[in-house]
Design an enzyme around this catalytic site. Structure first.
Site, PDB file in Angstrom:
ATOM      1  N   ASP A  69     -43.505  31.091  29.577  1.00 30.72           N
ATOM      2  CA  ASP A  69     -43.193  32.119  30.786  1.00 30.72           C
ATOM      3  C   ASP A  69     -41.904  32.598  30.706  1.00 30.72           C
ATOM      4  O   ASP A  69     -41.612  33.863  31.324  1.00 30.72           O
ATOM      5  CB  ASP A  69     -43.365  31.383  32.141  1.00 30.72           C
ATOM      6  CG  ASP A  69     -42.462  30.023  32.051  1.00 30.72           C
ATOM      7  OD1 ASP A  69     -41.796  29.684  31.432  1.00 30.72           O
ATOM      8  OD2 ASP A  69     -42.400  29.455  33.330  1.00 30.72           O
ATOM      9  N   ARG A  70     -41.027  32.307  29.589  1.00 26.26           N
ATOM     10  CA  ARG A  70     -39.857  32.990  29.514  1.00 26.26           C
ATOM     11  C   ARG A  70     -39.874  33.773  28.139  1.00 26.26           C
ATOM     12  O   ARG A  70     -40.583  33.767  27.408  1.00 26.26           O
ATOM     13  CB  ARG A  70     -38.727  31.987  29.273  1.00 26.26           C
ATOM     14  CG  ARG A  70     -38.366  31.072  30.329  1.00 26.26           C
ATOM     15  CD  ARG A  70     -36.951  30.193  30.018  1.00 26.26           C
ATOM     16  NE  ARG A  70     -36.843  29.318  31.180  1.00 26.26           N
ATOM     17  CZ  ARG A  70     -35.649  29.013  31.708  1.00 26.26           C
ATOM     18  NH1 ARG A  70     -34.782  29.093  30.805  1.00 26.26           N
ATOM     19  NH2 ARG A  70     -35.579  28.338  32.794  1.00 26.26           N
TER      20      ARG A  70
ATOM     21  N   ASP B 144     -40.360  30.583  25.454  1.00 22.26           N
ATOM     22  CA  ASP B 144     -39.864  29.361  25.862  1.00 22.26           C
ATOM     23  C   ASP B 144     -41.200  27.963  25.697  1.00 22.26           C
ATOM     24  O   ASP B 144     -42.280  28.523  25.193  1.00 22.26           O
ATOM     25  CB  ASP B 144     -39.291  28.983  27.164  1.00 22.26           C
ATOM     26  CG  ASP B 144     -40.221  28.933  28.236  1.00 22.26           C
ATOM     27  OD1 ASP B 144     -41.293  29.644  28.218  1.00 22.26           O
ATOM     28  OD2 ASP B 144     -39.946  28.538  29.180  1.00 22.26           O
TER      29      ASP B 144
ATOM     30  N   LYS C 176     -43.999  33.833  35.835  1.00 19.32           N
ATOM     31  CA  LYS C 176     -43.408  34.876  34.635  1.00 19.32           C
ATOM     32  C   LYS C 176     -44.030  34.504  33.538  1.00 19.32           C
ATOM     33  O   LYS C 176     -44.859  33.821  33.303  1.00 19.32           O
ATOM     34  CB  LYS C 176     -41.666  34.247  34.803  1.00 19.32           C
ATOM     35  CG  LYS C 176     -41.566  32.984  34.328  1.00 19.32           C
ATOM     36  CD  LYS C 176     -39.836  32.794  34.403  1.00 19.32           C
ATOM     37  CE  LYS C 176     -39.700  31.180  33.969  1.00 19.32           C
ATOM     38  NZ  LYS C 176     -39.197  30.445  35.179  1.00 19.32           N
TER      39      LYS C 176
ATOM     40  N   ASP D 188     -43.361  26.838  27.461  1.00 20.18           N
ATOM     41  CA  ASP D 188     -44.684  27.038  28.306  1.00 20.18           C
ATOM     42  C   ASP D 188     -45.019  28.405  28.257  1.00 20.18           C
ATOM     43  O   ASP D 188     -45.986  28.655  28.830  1.00 20.18           O
ATOM     44  CB  ASP D 188     -44.735  26.404  29.563  1.00 20.18           C
ATOM     45  CG  ASP D 188     -43.580  26.911  30.300  1.00 20.18           C
ATOM     46  OD1 ASP D 188     -42.370  27.324  29.962  1.00 20.18           O
ATOM     47  OD2 ASP D 188     -43.850  26.924  31.747  1.00 20.18           O
TER      48      ASP D 188
ATOM     49  N   SER E 193     -41.313  22.935  30.631  1.00 19.06           N
ATOM     50  CA  SER E 193     -40.828  24.177  30.109  1.00 19.06           C
ATOM     51  C   SER E 193     -40.017  24.330  29.064  1.00 19.06           C
ATOM     52  O   SER E 193     -40.299  24.028  27.921  1.00 19.06           O
ATOM     53  CB  SER E 193     -40.470  24.924  31.367  1.00 19.06           C
ATOM     54  OG  SER E 193     -39.928  26.179  31.157  1.00 19.06           O
ATOM     55  N   HIS E 194     -38.845  24.832  29.216  1.00 16.98           N
ATOM     56  CA  HIS E 194     -37.863  25.067  28.099  1.00 16.98           C
ATOM     57  C   HIS E 194     -37.150  23.381  27.848  1.00 16.98           C
ATOM     58  O   HIS E 194     -36.122  23.724  26.849  1.00 16.98           O
ATOM     59  CB  HIS E 194     -36.642  26.035  28.636  1.00 16.98           C
ATOM     60  CG  HIS E 194     -36.034  25.539  29.884  1.00 16.98           C
ATOM     61  ND1 HIS E 194     -36.465  25.604  31.104  1.00 16.98           N
ATOM     62  CD2 HIS E 194     -34.699  24.912  30.274  1.00 16.98           C
ATOM     63  CE1 HIS E 194     -35.704  25.270  32.095  1.00 16.98           C
ATOM     64  NE2 HIS E 194     -34.657  24.826  31.364  1.00 16.98           N
TER      65      HIS E 194
HETATM   66  C1  VG1 Z   1     -34.134  27.256  35.905  1.00 16.26           C
HETATM   67  C2  VG1 Z   1     -33.913  28.955  36.135  1.00 16.26           C
HETATM   68  C3  VG1 Z   1     -34.696  29.329  37.010  1.00 16.26           C
HETATM   69  C4  VG1 Z   1     -36.121  29.356  36.437  1.00 16.26           C
HETATM   70  C5  VG1 Z   1     -36.419  27.752  36.404  1.00 16.26           C
HETATM   71  C6  VG1 Z   1     -37.803  27.365  35.790  1.00 16.26           C
HETATM   72  O1  VG1 Z   1     -33.803  26.569  37.246  1.00 16.26           O
HETATM   73  O2  VG1 Z   1     -32.427  29.013  36.528  1.00 16.26           O
HETATM   74  O3  VG1 Z   1     -34.504  30.905  37.128  1.00 16.26           O
HETATM   75  O4  VG1 Z   1     -36.920  29.808  37.399  1.00 16.26           O
HETATM   76  O5  VG1 Z   1     -35.564  27.179  35.406  1.00 16.26           O
HETATM   77  O6  VG1 Z   1     -37.950  28.058  34.511  1.00 16.26           O
HETATM   78  P1  VG1 Z   1     -32.819  25.502  37.588  1.00 16.26           P
HETATM   79  O7  VG1 Z   1     -33.020  25.098  38.915  1.00 16.26           O
HETATM   80  O8  VG1 Z   1     -32.654  24.703  36.186  1.00 16.26           O
HETATM   81  O9  VG1 Z   1     -31.642  26.651  37.447  1.00 16.26           O
HETATM   82  V1  VG1 Z   1     -39.055  27.502  33.432  1.00 16.26           V
HETATM   83  O10 VG1 Z   1     -39.065  28.494  32.325  1.00 16.26           O
HETATM   84  O11 VG1 Z   1     -38.242  25.879  33.039  1.00 16.26           O
HETATM   85  O12 VG1 Z   1     -40.452  26.682  34.259  1.00 16.26           O
HETATM   86 CO    CO Z   2     -40.834  28.089  31.179  1.00 16.41          CO
END
Ligand code: VG1
Ligand code: CO
Length: 600
Positions: free
Chosen positions: A327-328, A323, A423, A325, A158-159
């Site tokens: 989804d953000r 981001d 998302k 992938d 992801s990010h």
């Molecule tokens: C973070 C965010 C959470 C989100 C998750 C995955 O998790 O706070 O709200 O769903 O990332 O997002 P954490 O446990 O690091 O707080 V993504 O776009 O990285 O799949």
């Molecule tokens: Co993501």
């Protein structure tokens, strides 16, 4: 291939030391061999049992398994986890189809080949994979739903930054396109601690650069355009003709920053080719294996190129980023930042009038616990059910499947609807464009356009404003973070309603626990929270998506309905409560950190 009636083909019976391939027959009608239901692969595919040993710590976090890429590249590391997943799913996967794709980060293409072999070796009939192993997370969810796949694997961290020295990740989504619930991820983790054999199909690598079908016996791999199904899904949600007309206005312009990540091809196809935005509207639109050395996280810190554009005196009217992938999302107006907690509230408030998919009204709305209460107020006004879930998209799936939630979001730049089960960055972008198109439909070209800032300020005037900020302290020492958490637990244990903390009066303090209203499953220890009598909140959580050390997240919220305060800068408005939070947690003492690495 020869029929080999003596060969047991169930997973458990595969000899651990076997070095040679085990040929076997498929479930051919009329074949004299009785085919067991637990047969490892489909007809015409040879399975090579590869002995392996468990790796420690393959535990799924907030969203899949994320580790340093080099950890993932150790022999059988990825394969162990995928085999454990398939073992956890059991016979159910036999003869089914699996979706596959990723955000284009380093190691994705090699990982895809390993996964295809394991899918064939464990009895899947088909893998549907995005061209070049690409597939945005929301697109994977759409693919699973539209093609009625058994589920899908998404190769993404992801990010998190990518490349050989950064992160890789993988997660499994189920048949309605939702991230696997904890009962499955717990089971996978259980399997990872005892995995001994990998059921690898003995097939060559598949050319993932060409769209089309490759067959190996009765097993097939279909390489698909990673955008097509997703685009079709979005067309069922939004009025593309209206959006196209709006984007053709000479007095409106936009920019979308794909941050060198997976949404480049999506942005180009959807915003440029379908909706007519100029090619220059998509920034950094070529997916790069290391995101061009950047951090593909759409916030004010990491999306600095976009922020610079939007804060210049002459700027586009609308800016957005997504981001790694896809989804953000981050939504910006000219010199204006839309807080994600406000964004989901605003989309919910405007959905029925601006987005065709929601024209019948919302079934309900949901937000993660740390997300601000702006959405709660909209739910109240719309008189629709409201749900507060733990952090992570997997908790929304049940609500959506049960028809109880149409729009949901997280403060972490996540917004979505029940058109899919992830998302969805571009959904948020198109939702905002739909709101702007609707609000400007009677403004003649050259007239005064209703801006992103106008839409937000009007919303605050009606509902009041939930000031919100998140402070991230990334890569703290785990032991320090744990000590701080232990300290906060003590504070909570000693506290009682009515206590004065700074200028605030405590209403409750607890460790958030959630009982899923659909299946009754419980999730505990989901965040330490202090809720005050005026509705203000202080919340602490440890991140579950990092790959090393501990990231502390501190969430701060305070509500005001005072018209004189609505336009204050959030950091100014929240100044006093932020001080209370730092005093209460003694964060600086425990971690040695003077200031956060990211402020949202
Ligand atoms: C973070 C965010 C959470 C989100 C998750 C995955 O998790 O706070 O709200 O769903 O990332 O997002 P954490 O446990 O690091 O707080 V993504 O776009 O990285 O799949
Ligand atoms: Co993501």
């Amino acid at each position: 291939m020869m029929l080999h009636s003596k060969v047991h083909t169930s997973r458990a019976s595969v000899p651990r030391s076997a070095k040679s391939a085990v040929p076997f027959s498929g479930a051919r009608r009329g074949a004299s061999v009785r085919v067991s239901a637990s047969m490892a692969a489909v007809a015409g595919v040879t399975v090579k049992p590869v002995p392996t040993k468990p790796y420690e710590g393959q535990k799924t976090g907030t969203s899949g398994l994320r580790k340093k890429t080099k950890e993932f590249m150790q022999p059988n590391y990825l394969a162990n986890w995928v085999q454990s997943l398939f073992s956890a799913l059991g016979d159910e996967v036999k003869g089914k189809s699996l979706g596959l794709g990723g955000d284009g980060r380093y190691y994705g293409k090699e990982a895809a080949q390993i996964i295809i072999k394991l899918a064939a070796g464990n009895g899947f009939k088909k893998v549907v994979v995005g061209q070049d192993a690409l597939m945005a997370t929301p697109a994977a969810s759409a693919l699973i739903r539209r093609r009625h796949l058994y589920g899908g694997l998404i190769m993404s961290a992801s990010h998190n930054p990518g490349g050989p020295d950064n992160d890789f990740g993988i997660k499994f989504n189920y048949n309605s396109g939702e991230p696997a619930p904890e009962r499955i991820t717990d089971k996978i983790f259980g399997e990872t601690s005892k995995v001994a054999t990998l059921n690898m199909a003995d097939i060559p690598d598949v050319d993932l650069s060409k769209i089309g079908v490759t067959k190996f016996g009765e097993f097939e791999v279909e390489v698909v355009d990673p955008v097509a199904d997703y685009l079709a899904q979005l067309k069922e949600v939004f009025d593309f003709a209206l959006l196209k007309k709006f984007l053709s206005r000479k007095d409106f312009s936009m920019v979308f920053d794909a941050m060198h990540a997976v949404t480049g091809p999506y942005g180009k196809r959807i915003l440029v080719e379908e909706l007519g935005a100029p090619a220059s509207a998509v920034l950094n639109g070529v997916p790069s294996p290391d995101f061009n050395g950047g951090h593909p996280d759409p916030n004010l810190t990491y999306a600095e190129e976009l922020v610079k554009i939007m804060w210049a005196d002459k700027a586009p009217a609308f800016g957005a980023a997504s981001d790694g992938d896809g989804d953000r999302n981050m939504i910006l107006g000219h010199k204006f930042f839309v807080n994600p907690s406000d964004s989901v509230a605003l989309i919910a408030a405007n959905a029925q009038s601006c987005i065709p998919y929601f024209k019948g009204g919302l079934k309900g709305v949901a937000r993660s616990m740390p997300t601000s209460g702006a959405l709660d107020r909209v739910a109240e006004a719309l008189k629709v059910p409201f749900f507060e879930t733990p952090t992570g998209w997997k908790f929304f799936g049940n609500l959506m499947d049960a028809g109880k939630c149409s729009v949901c979001g997280e403060e972490s730049f996540g917004t979505g609807g029940d058109h899919i089960r992830e998302k969805d960055g571009l959904f948020a972008v198109l939702a905002w464009l739909s709101i702007l198109a609707f609000r400007n439909k009677d403004v003649p070209e050259g007239g005064k356009l209703v801006t992103v800032a106008d839409v937000c300020t009007e919303h605050w005037k009606k509902y009041g404003r939930n000031f919100f900020s998140r402070y991230d302290y990334e890569e703290c020492a785990s032991a320090d973070a744990d000590k701080m958490v232990a300290h906060l637990r003590e504070v909570i244990a000693k506290s009682k309603p009515g206590d004065k903390i700074g200028e605030f009066t405590l209403a409750t303090a607890d460790d958030f626990e959630y009982t899923d209203p659909i299946d009754g499953s419980k999730a505990s220890k989901q965040g330490l929270r202090f809720v005050f009598t005026d509705g203000s909140r202080i919340i602490f959580r440890l991140s579950g998506t990092g790959s090393s050390g501990a990231t502390i997240r501190m969430y701060i919220e305070q509500y005001t309905a005072d018209p004189a305060k609505l336009m204050l800068d959030a950091q100014v408005a929240l100044g006093p409560i932020i001080k209370v939070a730092l005093d209460l947690s003694q964060l600086q003492k425990f971690t040695g950190r003077e200031r956060p690495t990211v402020i949202t």
